[in-house]
Design a protein around this motif. Structure first.
Motif, short mmCIF file in Angstrom:
data_model
loop_
_atom_site.label_atom_id
_atom_site.label_comp_id
_atom_site.label_asym_id
_atom_site.label_seq_id
_atom_site.Cartn_x
_atom_site.Cartn_y
_atom_site.Cartn_z
N ALA A 22 1.24 -1.15 -0.11
CA ALA A 22 -0.32 0.11 -0.08
C ALA A 22 0.65 1.18 0.32
N ALA A 23 0.41 2.38 -0.60
CA ALA A 23 0.97 3.42 -0.51
C ALA A 23 -0.19 4.42 -0.59
N HIS A 24 -0.29 4.61 0.50
CA HIS A 24 -1.01 5.91 1.18
C HIS A 24 -0.92 7.12 1.61
N THR A 25 -0.69 7.87 2.29
CA THR A 25 -0.80 9.22 2.41
C THR A 25 1.20 9.09 2.09
N ASN A 26 1.84 8.64 2.23
CA ASN A 26 3.21 8.41 1.59
C ASN A 26 2.89 9.20 0.02
N LEU A 27 1.58 9.21 -0.68
CA LEU A 27 1.62 9.17 -2.18
C LEU A 27 0.65 10.55 -2.11
N ASP A 28 -0.37 10.90 -0.73
CA ASP A 28 -1.45 12.04 -0.82
C ASP A 28 0.17 12.63 -0.36
N LEU A 78 -1.55 6.37 -11.06
CA LEU A 78 0.21 7.54 -10.75
C LEU A 78 0.76 5.80 -10.15
N PHE A 79 0.05 4.37 -10.16
CA PHE A 79 0.77 3.61 -9.44
C PHE A 79 1.03 3.12 -11.41
N ALA A 80 -0.05 2.74 -12.34
CA ALA A 80 0.83 2.08 -14.25
C ALA A 80 1.57 3.49 -14.43
N GLU A 81 1.90 4.38 -14.43
CA GLU A 81 2.71 5.58 -14.53
C GLU A 81 3.84 5.22 -13.80
#
Length: 261
Positions: A98-104, A234-237
């Motif tokens: 999971a990439a959560h608030t770090n991605l936010d 974003l994940f896909a890119e």
């Protein structure tokens, strides 16, 4: 492709130290570092159906925005969907990350994507993390031209495929300076006001937070899931840019638990 390589690429884009203190981003159910990734299934939420889809698509890694595991488990008996997902993923040999608030909070992350979709420019973090200008919560920016508030809401509804937008009283405002935060962003409302935003857009916020701001700015909620739908892109890119040969599958499932009648 080794699991460590894939996870390192994700964490280079959204470093784990950027996550908020309450969060639990990162690898939640192993693959080992040297294990080969057969494919990555990308989603917002991990459900039993998502784990089944990963197996069906030949993916042994699920990359999600929302962590499956927020708190420690005292038992794993299958009494709720979280425990059942854990059991199923382990049985099927599927890792969950999971990439959560770090991605936010990352520059170019979820909130930047929302802002770009709306057409905002001159972007800055609404609440920059201390000691850095390249990470923070929320985003504020400007539209090229001011818009009527009703037309602004209608455009947001169309852009994000939203069935219902909740908002405060319309007062004939012109909207140009826009603050936003995907997901549950009500904690940034005061930042939006202090920085002169004409509108504050988020996924969801509390009922009582609306009171007392009728003359301050337009407040609008588009839905938690709807506001974060671009995390999958974003994940896909990120993964395609680093590993063009890796099988990348965007989930075909809508995991939004909220429906509108």
């Amino acid at each position: 492709m080794k699991a460590k390589q894939v996870l390192d690429a994700l964490e280079q884009y959204a470093p784990l130290p950027l996550q908020d203190s309450y969060d639990n981003a990162g690898l939640q159910i192993g693959l080992t570092a040297e294990q080969e990734v057969t494919g990555a299934l990308l989603c917002l939420d991990v459900t039993e159906a998502i784990v089944d889809e990963a197996e069906r698509m030949g993916c042994n890694l699920v990359v999600a925005h929302h962590p499956l595991l927020f708190r420690g488990l005292k038992s794993i008996t299958g009494q709720n969907y979280v425990e059942r997902c854990v059991i199923k993923a382990i049985q099927k040999g599927i890792g969950i990350y999971a990439a959560h608030t770090n991605l936010d909070n990352a520059e170019g992350g979820v909130n930047y994507r929302i802002a770009e979709t709306i057409g905002l420019t001159n972007l800055a973090f609404l609440d920059a993390k201390p000691g850095t200008t390249v990470a923070g919560a929320g985003v504020i920016g400007e539209l090229p031209m001011a818009e009527d508030e009703l037309e602004f809401l209608k455009r947001i509804k169309a852009l994000f495929g939203v069935q219902c937008i909740r908002h405060n009283q319309l007062c004939g405002r012109k909207i140009q300076r826009v603050a936003l935060c995907g997901g549950a962003g009500g904690f940034l409302l005061s930042n939006a006001i202090s920085q002169g935003a004409d509108a504050f857009l988020t996924g969801e916020m509390r009922y009582h937070d609306y009171f007392g701001h009728e003359s301050d700015l337009l407040i609008a909620e588009m839905g938690h899931y709807e506001s974060e739908q671009y995390t999958i892109d974003l994940f896909a890119e990120v993964l395609h840019r680093q590993f063009p040969e890796l099988k990348i599958v965007k989930t075909s499932l809508n995991t939004n638990p909220i429906n509108y009648l």
